[in-house]
Design a protein around this motif. Structure first.
Motif, short mmCIF file in Angstrom:
data_model
loop_
_atom_site.label_atom_id
_atom_site.label_comp_id
_atom_site.label_asym_id
_atom_site.label_seq_id
_atom_site.Cartn_x
_atom_site.Cartn_y
_atom_site.Cartn_z
N PHE A 165 -59.14 33.83 -21.02
CA PHE A 165 -58.94 33.05 -22.24
C PHE A 165 -59.60 31.68 -22.13
O PHE A 165 -60.19 31.19 -23.08
CB PHE A 165 -57.45 32.91 -22.57
N ILE A 166 -59.47 31.06 -20.95
CA ILE A 166 -60.09 29.74 -20.79
C ILE A 166 -61.60 29.86 -20.96
O ILE A 166 -62.25 29.01 -21.54
CB ILE A 166 -59.72 29.14 -19.43
N GLY B 197 -63.07 31.68 -22.91
CA GLY B 197 -63.38 31.78 -24.33
C GLY B 197 -63.35 30.43 -25.04
O GLY B 197 -63.74 30.33 -26.19
N ILE B 198 -62.85 29.41 -24.34
CA ILE B 198 -62.80 28.08 -24.96
C ILE B 198 -64.15 27.41 -24.75
O ILE B 198 -64.62 27.31 -23.62
CB ILE B 198 -61.68 27.24 -24.31
N LEU C 161 -55.17 24.82 -26.35
CA LEU C 161 -56.00 25.92 -26.87
C LEU C 161 -55.64 27.26 -26.23
O LEU C 161 -56.11 28.30 -26.63
CB LEU C 161 -57.48 25.62 -26.63
N LEU C 162 -54.79 27.17 -25.21
CA LEU C 162 -54.44 28.38 -24.47
C LEU C 162 -53.15 29.01 -25.01
O LEU C 162 -52.66 30.00 -24.45
CB LEU C 162 -54.27 28.01 -22.99
N PRO D 151 -52.23 31.10 -27.32
CA PRO D 151 -52.07 32.55 -27.43
C PRO D 151 -51.86 33.23 -26.06
O PRO D 151 -51.02 34.11 -25.92
CB PRO D 151 -53.39 33.00 -28.06
N ALA D 152 -52.60 32.78 -25.06
CA ALA D 152 -52.45 33.38 -23.74
C ALA D 152 -51.10 33.00 -23.13
O ALA D 152 -50.46 33.82 -22.46
CB ALA D 152 -53.58 32.93 -22.82
N THR E 5 -56.38 26.81 -33.12
CA THR E 5 -57.82 27.02 -33.02
C THR E 5 -58.50 26.68 -34.33
O THR E 5 -59.65 26.31 -34.35
CB THR E 5 -58.15 28.48 -32.64
N ALA F 219 -53.81 38.24 -29.14
CA ALA F 219 -53.97 36.87 -28.67
C ALA F 219 -55.45 36.51 -28.59
O ALA F 219 -55.86 35.40 -28.95
CB ALA F 219 -53.30 36.71 -27.31
N GLN G 216 -57.88 33.61 -30.82
CA GLN G 216 -58.63 32.54 -30.19
C GLN G 216 -60.03 32.39 -30.77
O GLN G 216 -60.71 31.42 -30.48
CB GLN G 216 -58.70 32.80 -28.68
N ILE H 197 -61.82 39.63 -23.27
CA ILE H 197 -60.45 40.14 -23.31
C ILE H 197 -60.45 41.66 -23.17
O ILE H 197 -59.60 42.24 -22.50
CB ILE H 197 -59.78 39.73 -24.65
N ASP I 248 -68.98 32.61 -23.92
CA ASP I 248 -69.52 31.65 -24.88
C ASP I 248 -69.97 30.36 -24.20
O ASP I 248 -69.77 29.29 -24.74
CB ASP I 248 -68.45 31.36 -25.94
#
Lengths: 268, 423, 306
Positions: free
Chosen positions: A152-153, A155-156, A182-183, A185-186, A265, C188, C192, C223, C305
């Motif tokens: 997830f990080i 993806g930031i 920003l985390l 959701p995780a 987000t 989730a 994001q 994910i 990304d």
């Protein structure tokens, strides 16, 4: 149309719970003679009897479980997010190797680790305390969540960190002010899963908690059962339903946090 | 916020309880703490607790710390504790694993420290191995056939005379009930394969295991038994294999308990659960014999649980006194009644006779009845033999699912058990 | 830097590494302490035990490679491997595919969303208690829910979990049915994805499918990758459902004898913990190989990304 499919699917998904509730209302011993959902003679008093059937009122075991769950959630949230930040955003020697070791640590089946771990914890004098159940969570031993948060990080967008760095922010600030919000959701996912998995865990509390006073819900539920003689099925089923309530509530609350993720987000 | 505060408060309160659990009892230096582990459902454990209270009263300076769990994974926990040299002082085992623990040097040899003079010879022999006495039966159980009288009546068949019936008569009777009863009703559950085979074998003068811990039977003995079992299936006496599988998860799911099968093989302790679940009149019968005389049926006691003492126990004297109290005192007997099995001590049995009711009473009387019909005492199971029942079950089911012939199944079974015993 | 990029670097030799960030060890401190104090010891102990004869009651004795040699001719082990691989190969893709499809469906703004999410997660909440064991057996039983439903369309069902031909597939179906965990992770992940991306796309006039294909899917790949890796790891270790449904036996007729079930039977059922440890390490190697392949293949499809 979409709703029709979803409703159909929901019926399939809800059946297990409905069956549990119906079974919990059946007269003692009828569970095995009636396999459908037809309920002619509901016995709500099963709940009252089940609640008081064991040595302590069932609420006692629920509180024990809640305590273990709460500590576990805090532990996982703090320690796993920290480790994940390091793996996802920082450069250090041995990163690749440590990451591989972390993954390998969850590849070994639980049952061969139990004995060495018990030897370890009992030599530390931790048997019959909460420590073997919750301390590992504060030490990020569950690689599942570390890896989850790493992904997830990643993806930031990095520009956010870079911008903060240019403003002179250090890692602690970037972690707490930028990454963590920003985390969400995780973190919500971690909370939900830690709750459910810890709540349902049977073997660890069974092995480490020796006095009945400390039993968690799954251990208490097992003590309704007698393999050789009579089992109070009505009590077992009613309390099994009761024990599902906290997890269900936890999921409802947790999934609202998932939704919150959108708002956060969306700010970007 | 209020919710959070509440959660924190609850958390704190409950964690204080859980953290301190069971640790503050050694404060008084004058008392010795005796750790006792046992398995069973909560009711049974509460009965044991009552007995323990009486023991503590009678033994100043000893405090019992009871560590009990349900049967599920009990032995996993126990083995883990033994591995960590952290075993309880008094340990409840069952006869499946006692030999293993004794042979591996995990248990304290009891010698004559626990009085078994009021036990029958056969009951007293339980818990002994070739190396001595390591356990004492907490209570007795024996293999029985439970019959559902209502299904017999509905099929218009008389209950059998259990003192004279043979295996062949059993098969014929069961097939007859299947034929005459309603649809989807069967004459019999699948036999409880391991114990049923043990009776079968003892009726031919052999034992499951020899005194030296070897297999006491050959593949051809097993073949005969599997052929018999297969015959039951072919004649329709027992349900199809997949139904059998579904019936074997809980006592209450068995065919007799769900009013689908007329007869089934159970330990006598099951009669309460089966009666209650079926709601029908359940009759306890002796298993069939080869000769047509129940005196030759090779009946045996198998304790549901035995008291033993860990080799590392700190207070072996207290532990011995505890076991003696549990099996020989009327007080303990009145507290536990038949929850640990039928008491082996005949005085205790007499003392509780007036107290027990219903199916417990039936069990108690049945054990008294068969006491003088028992076969020779069976040697303790050697180490590695704990898997004998599950292995029998697995291969018998292979036969019933038509995946192996009786011959092949018997051969593989003997091979597997031999390998397990060698370990 | 992504893991796959690191793997590339590993093959290409070292270099290109920027300076070490000392504060990283601070962030890692809990994990490192956990590794040293709690995790590593038991893992190493189990490796050592795999070379011993260890029955838990006596001290282990060194027997070298005997356990591993015994594995070569252990037919139940080979059988359990086949069972487990079947489960992994069928169960993981089916469950993940369903979880992804439903997560994407649920991610759309829709009335009653929270309710659907919760309901769809229900079967995954149940855990492995005794009552739940009875529940699953009842559903898949001869007179169970499935066969009742089938009887309405005139089909006479069988005992799905008590017939050796179908028992494994029933457990796979159950696994797919409990798709809640990966679904939540997908949800989730979908949360994001910055909404600005979609806004930009809709300005460009992109359709739903187009934005799914070109925005959602690529941004979700980390994910998806996570779920694939972790679901494969946990599917190889699958234990609870098979245990409760077969009453711990792996039956009927060994048809649901999962690898870990067999390992458990050896270790605790027969007190052959040395052999169980050897089994565990074989499984670890198998899982590690699959995971390594996963990480290798990831560089062709996982999109980061940055």
């Amino acid at each position: 149309m979409k709703h029709l499919v979803l409703i159909g699917a929901c019926l399939l998904m809800i059946y297990p719970l409905v069956w549990m509730v119906v079974s919990s209302l059946r007269p003692e011993g009828e569970v095995f003679r009636q396999s459908g959902l037809l309920l002619t003679d509901p016995q709500p008093e099963n709940y009252a009897r089940g609640w008081d059937a064991l040595r302590y009122p069932f609420g006692h075991y629920l509180l024990n479980s809640l305590a273990v769950v709460a500590f576990s959630i805090i532990g996982n949230l703090v320690s796993c997010s920290m480790a994940a930040y390091a793996f996802a955003r920082q450069n250090f020697r041995g990163r690749r190797l440590l990451f591989a070791i972390m993954l390998v640590s969850i590849m070994l089946p639980l049952h061969v680790v139990i004995v060495p771990q018990y030897v370890l914890f009992s030599s530390l004098g931790w048997v019959n305390t909460l420590l073997p159940l919750v301390l590992p969570k504060f030490l990020a031993t569950d690689a599942f969540f570390v890896f989850l948060m790493v992904q997830f990080i990643r993806g930031i967008p990095r520009e956010l960190d870079e911008a903060a760095r240019i403003d002179g922010a250090g890692h602690v600030v970037i972690f707490t002010r930028i990454i963590l919000p920003l985390l969400v959701p995780a973190l919500a996912t971690t909370t939900i899963f830690t709750f459910i998995w810890t709540w349902n865990d049977f073997l660890t509390p069974l092995i480490y908690l020796t006095s009945p006073e400390a039993y968690t819900v799954p251990v208490a539920l097992r003590s309704f059962v007698d393999a050789q003689g009579e089992t109070s099925w009505a009590a077992l089923f009613s309390m099994s339903v009761v024990s599902l309530l906290p997890v269900f509530i936890a999921f409802l609350v947790g999934q609202r946090l998932l939704v919150k993720g959108i708002a956060t987000t969306g700010l970007k | 916020m209020r919710l959070t505060a509440l959660a924190v408060a609850v958390l704190f309160a409950s964690s204080c309880g859980i953290m301190s659990a069971g640790d503050d009892d050694t404060a008084d230096g004058a008392t010795d703490v005796l750790r006792v582990s046992c398995f069973g459902n909560d009711q049974r454990i509460q009965r044991v607790e009552t007995a323990i209270a009486a023991f503590e009263e009678a033994n100043d300076g000893v405090e019992v710390q009871l560590e009990c769990t349900g049967f599920a994974n009990y032995f996993d926990k126990l083995a883990t504790q033994f591995a960590a040299r952290d075993a309880p002082d008094v340990v409840m085992l069952n006869s499946q694993v006692l030999g293993e623990y004794a042979e591996r040097g995990a248990l304290h040899e009891l010698g004559d420290s626990v009085d078994t003079s009021k036990f029958s010879e056969v009951a007293a022999a339980e818990g002994t191995t070739a190396d001595g006495r390591f356990g004492v039966a907490a209570g007795l159980n024996t293999m029985t056939v439970l019959a559902n009288r209502e299904i017999f009546d509905a099929a218009g068949v008389e209950l059998p005379d259990d003192s004279t019936w043979t295996w062949d008569q059993y098969a014929t009777l069961a097939a007859t009930i299947t034929g005459q009863g309603a649809e989807n009703l069967y004459g019999s559950d699948a036999p409880n394969f391991g114990p049923a085979f043990e009776l079968w074998l003892r009726q031919q003068g052999s034992e499951m295991f020899t005194e030296d811990g070897e297999l006491g039977f050959t593949a051809s003995d097993v073949t005969d038994f599997f052929v018999y079992v297969q015959g039951l299936a072919q004649s329709g006496a027992i349900p199809p294999a997949s139904i059998i599988t579904e019936q074997q998860e809980a006592l209450e799911q068995s065919g007799v308990a769900t009013n689908k099968d007329a007869m089934g093989w159970f330990w006598n302790s099951a009669i309460g659960a089966v009666s209650k679940a079926s709601g029908a009149d359940i009759v306890i019968l002796r298993p069939p014999s080869a000769t047509g005389s129940s005196a030759d049926a090779g009946l045996f006691f198998k304790p549901d649980s035995l008291w033993t003492i860990s080799g590392d126990a700190e207070h072996k004297d207290h532990a011995e006194a505890f076991i003696d109290f549990m099996v020989n005192s009327t007080e303990a007997g009145l507290a536990t009644l038949t929850s640990l099995g039928i008491p082996a001590n005949s005085d205790v049995r007499a003392a509780i006779a007036a107290e027990v009711t219903g199916s417990d009473k039936v069990s108690l009387e049945y054990i008294d009845e068969i006491s003088d019909e028992l076969g020779p005492q069976r040697p303790a199971l050697p180490s590695g033999a704990g898997i004998v029942d599950t292995t029998f079950h697995r291969f018998a089911m292979e036969v019933l699912f038509d995946r192996l012939t009786p011959d092949a199944a018997a051969g593989q079974l003997v091979e597997e058990l031999d390998a397990a015993l060698e370990k | 830097m992504s893991v796959d990029a690191e793997l590339r670097q590993l093959r290409a030799g070292r270099g290109g590494r920027s300076s070490t960030d000392r504060s990283a060890y601070g962030f890692l401190a809990p994990w490192i302490i956990g590794l040293v104090v709690i995790t590593a010891g038991p893992i190493i102990a189990s490796l050592v035990l795999s070379f011993t004869d260890y029955n838990l009651l006596q001290d282990p004795s060194w027997i070298g490679l005997d356990n591993f040699r015994q594995m070569l001719s252990d037919e139940r082990l080979h059988h359990s491997l086949r069972v487990t691989v079947t489960y992994v190969v069928l169960g993981v893709p089916l469950q993940l595919g369903l979880a992804l499809a439903i997560a994407v469906l649920l991610n759309r703004g829709m009335r009653g969303l929270a309710l659907y999410r919760s309901v769809l997660y229900l079967p995954s909440l149940l855990g492995g208690s005794v009552a739940v064991a009875i529940l699953w057996r009842q559903i898949f039983g001869t007179e169970g829910m499935i066969n009742r439903a089938l009887s309405y369309v005139g089909i006479d069902g069988i005992g799905w979990i008590s017939d050796p031909r179908t028992a494994l597939y029933s457990i796979i179906a159950l696994h797919v049915w409990t798709f809640g965990a990966p679904m939540v992770i997908f949800l989730a992940g979908l949360r994001q994805i910055p909404t600005t991306y979609y806004e930009a796309a809709s300005v460009d006039g992109a359709g739903r499918w187009h934005s799914f294909r070109h925005i959602t899917l690529p941004l979700l790949t980390p994910i998806i990758f996570f779920n694939v890796v972790l679901q494969i790891i946990s599917a190889f270790q699958a234990f609870t459902q098979a245990f409760i449904i077969s009453g711990g036996t792996g039956g009927p007729s060994d048809s649901t004898l999962f690898y870990t079930l067999y390992l458990y039977e050896k270790g605790f059922g027969q007190l052959d913990m040395g052999y169980a440890a050897a089994l565990a390490w074989l499984l670890l190697v198998i899982i590690a190989v699959f995971t390594a392949i996963n990480f290798y293949v990831a560089k062709f499809w996982v999109f980061y990304d940055n």
